[in-house]
Design an enzyme around this catalytic site. Structure first.
Site, short mmCIF file in Angstrom:
data_model
loop_
_atom_site.label_atom_id
_atom_site.label_comp_id
_atom_site.label_asym_id
_atom_site.label_seq_id
_atom_site.Cartn_x
_atom_site.Cartn_y
_atom_site.Cartn_z
N LYS A 53 0.82 -1.22 0.00
CA LYS A 53 0.00 0.00 0.00
C LYS A 53 0.85 1.27 0.00
O LYS A 53 0.52 2.24 -0.65
CB LYS A 53 -1.01 0.00 1.14
CG LYS A 53 -0.38 0.16 2.51
CD LYS A 53 -1.39 0.12 3.60
CE LYS A 53 -0.74 -0.04 4.96
NZ LYS A 53 0.10 1.03 5.43
N ARG B 150 -7.12 4.18 11.38
CA ARG B 150 -6.89 2.79 11.77
C ARG B 150 -7.86 2.37 12.87
O ARG B 150 -7.83 1.21 13.28
CB ARG B 150 -5.47 2.63 12.28
CG ARG B 150 -4.46 2.21 11.18
CD ARG B 150 -3.33 1.65 11.88
NE ARG B 150 -2.13 1.12 11.46
CZ ARG B 150 -1.14 1.60 10.76
NH1 ARG B 150 -1.24 2.72 10.17
NH2 ARG B 150 -0.03 0.95 10.62
N ARG C 18 11.43 -11.76 3.85
CA ARG C 18 12.09 -10.46 3.73
C ARG C 18 13.40 -10.44 4.51
O ARG C 18 13.47 -10.93 5.64
CB ARG C 18 11.13 -9.41 4.30
CG ARG C 18 11.32 -8.04 3.73
CD ARG C 18 10.06 -7.27 3.76
NE ARG C 18 9.62 -6.93 5.10
CZ ARG C 18 8.71 -5.99 5.34
NH1 ARG C 18 8.16 -5.32 4.35
NH2 ARG C 18 8.34 -5.72 6.58
N ARG D 140 13.98 -8.56 9.94
CA ARG D 140 13.46 -7.55 10.88
C ARG D 140 12.81 -8.24 12.07
O ARG D 140 12.15 -9.26 11.89
CB ARG D 140 12.37 -6.71 10.17
CG ARG D 140 12.89 -5.43 9.56
CD ARG D 140 11.85 -4.75 8.77
NE ARG D 140 10.58 -4.56 9.49
CZ ARG D 140 9.59 -3.77 9.06
NH1 ARG D 140 9.74 -3.11 7.93
NH2 ARG D 140 8.47 -3.64 9.74
N ARG E 290 0.20 -8.98 13.92
CA ARG E 290 -0.06 -7.80 13.10
C ARG E 290 -1.27 -8.01 12.19
O ARG E 290 -2.09 -7.13 11.99
CB ARG E 290 1.18 -7.45 12.25
CG ARG E 290 2.30 -6.83 13.08
CD ARG E 290 3.64 -6.91 12.38
NE ARG E 290 3.75 -6.04 11.21
CZ ARG E 290 4.75 -6.09 10.35
NH1 ARG E 290 5.73 -6.95 10.51
NH2 ARG E 290 4.79 -5.28 9.32
P1 AMP Z 1 3.12 2.05 9.67
O1 AMP Z 1 4.36 2.72 9.16
O2 AMP Z 1 1.85 2.56 9.01
O3 AMP Z 1 3.22 0.54 9.66
O4 AMP Z 1 2.99 2.47 11.22
C1 AMP Z 1 3.98 2.13 12.15
C2 AMP Z 1 3.41 2.19 13.56
O5 AMP Z 1 3.00 3.53 13.87
C3 AMP Z 1 2.16 1.35 13.78
O6 AMP Z 1 2.48 0.01 14.10
C4 AMP Z 1 1.53 2.06 14.96
O7 AMP Z 1 2.22 1.76 16.16
C5 AMP Z 1 1.78 3.52 14.63
N1 AMP Z 1 0.70 4.11 13.80
C6 AMP Z 1 0.80 4.55 12.52
N2 AMP Z 1 -0.39 5.03 12.09
C7 AMP Z 1 -1.25 4.90 13.11
C8 AMP Z 1 -2.63 5.20 13.30
N3 AMP Z 1 -3.37 5.74 12.31
N4 AMP Z 1 -3.18 4.93 14.51
C9 AMP Z 1 -2.46 4.41 15.52
N5 AMP Z 1 -1.17 4.07 15.42
C10 AMP Z 1 -0.55 4.32 14.23
#
Ligand code: AMP
Length: 223
Positions: A16, A87, A125, A158, A169
């Site tokens: 995405k 989210r 990965r 990772r 996840r």
């Molecule tokens: P991402 O890069 O989108 O995978 O986000 C990395 C981490 O940031 C996630 O695992 C959450 O801990 C936090 N995070 C990012 N976006 C959100 C959101 N909209 N709501 C809550 N936590 C977020």
């Protein structure tokens, strides 16, 4: 002014982020990832490090404030592409009650990838801890098994790409996004795109469905 707003979401490793960046360039809109906003904010990245590393969600108010600040910047006035937001239902309601205006045109795009494919993509990965180069055991293998092509450093996995954390996840994704998908579906603002294809093909499929939806007609000159 009518803004074009796209929400990109999908399970981990759905691609995405890549698709959001590509579309941002094609449509001349900024791609905004709440994960990136957090990582780039030293104070918050420190405070929420544990939650972020374990794939847990950060508090809604923190995320909503970060987003509102980012959306006030000049480049987001014609529209924007959101990657990783909303989210939760609280974020969804906050957005629809406080940010979106009646004249805006919004569309949510889910990049769908099957569960076994998520495991394949994440479990295979590898990355180079020295130079950061990325590999995949099946899709992008290094020339010498386990060693970086560029600097010969042993490759690593990772910590959150292990089977146990992938399962967590994925579970969190399904629990949190399921209700939001249903809401977008009821509102007629949902497009589902199959993500198990070449990057370019997925991008073409997205552009086609946005065209069909009339989303691109607001500013046809920019594509
Ligand atoms: P991402 O890069 O989108 O995978 O986000 C990395 C981490 O940031 C996630 O695992 C959450 O801990 C936090 N995070 C990012 N976006 C959100 C959101 N909209 N709501 C809550 N936590 C977020």
């Amino acid at each position: 002014m009518s803004r074009r707003i796209l929400f990109f979401f999908g399970p981990p490793a759905s691609g995405k982020g890549t698709q959001a960046e590509k579309l941002a360039e094609q449509l001349g809109l900024p791609a905004i990832s709440t994960g990136d906003l957090l990582r780039r904010n030293n104070q918050l990245a420190g405070e929420y490090k544990a939650a972020m590393n374990e794939g847990q969600l950060v508090a809604d108010e923190v995320i909503n404030d970060l987003l509102v600040n980012r959306l006030n910047q000049a480049d987001a006035q014609k529209g924007f592409i959101l990657d990783g937001y909303p989210r939760t239902k609280t974020q969804f309601e906050y957005f629809y009650n406080n940010i979106i205006k009646p004249e805006d045109k919004a569309c949510a795009i889910e990049i769908s990838v099957s569960e076994p494919e998520v495991y394949n993509r994440l479990a295979g990965r590898r990355f180079c801890p020295q130079c950061g180069a990325g590999y995949h055991l099946i899709y992008k293998p290094s020339q010498q098994l386990g060693l970086c092509d560029k600097c010969q450093t042993p490759l690593e996995q990772r910590p959150d790409d292990t089977e146990e954390i992938i399962k967590e996840r994925l579970g969190l994704y399904q629990r949190t996004m399921g209700p939001l998908v249903a809401l977008w579906w009821q509102m007629g603002e949902l497009v589902i795109i199959k993500g198990e294809k070449e990057i370019e093909q997925v991008n073409n499929d997205i552009l086609e469905s946005l065209e069909e939806d009339g989303f691109l007609k607001l500013k046809p000159e920019i594509i």
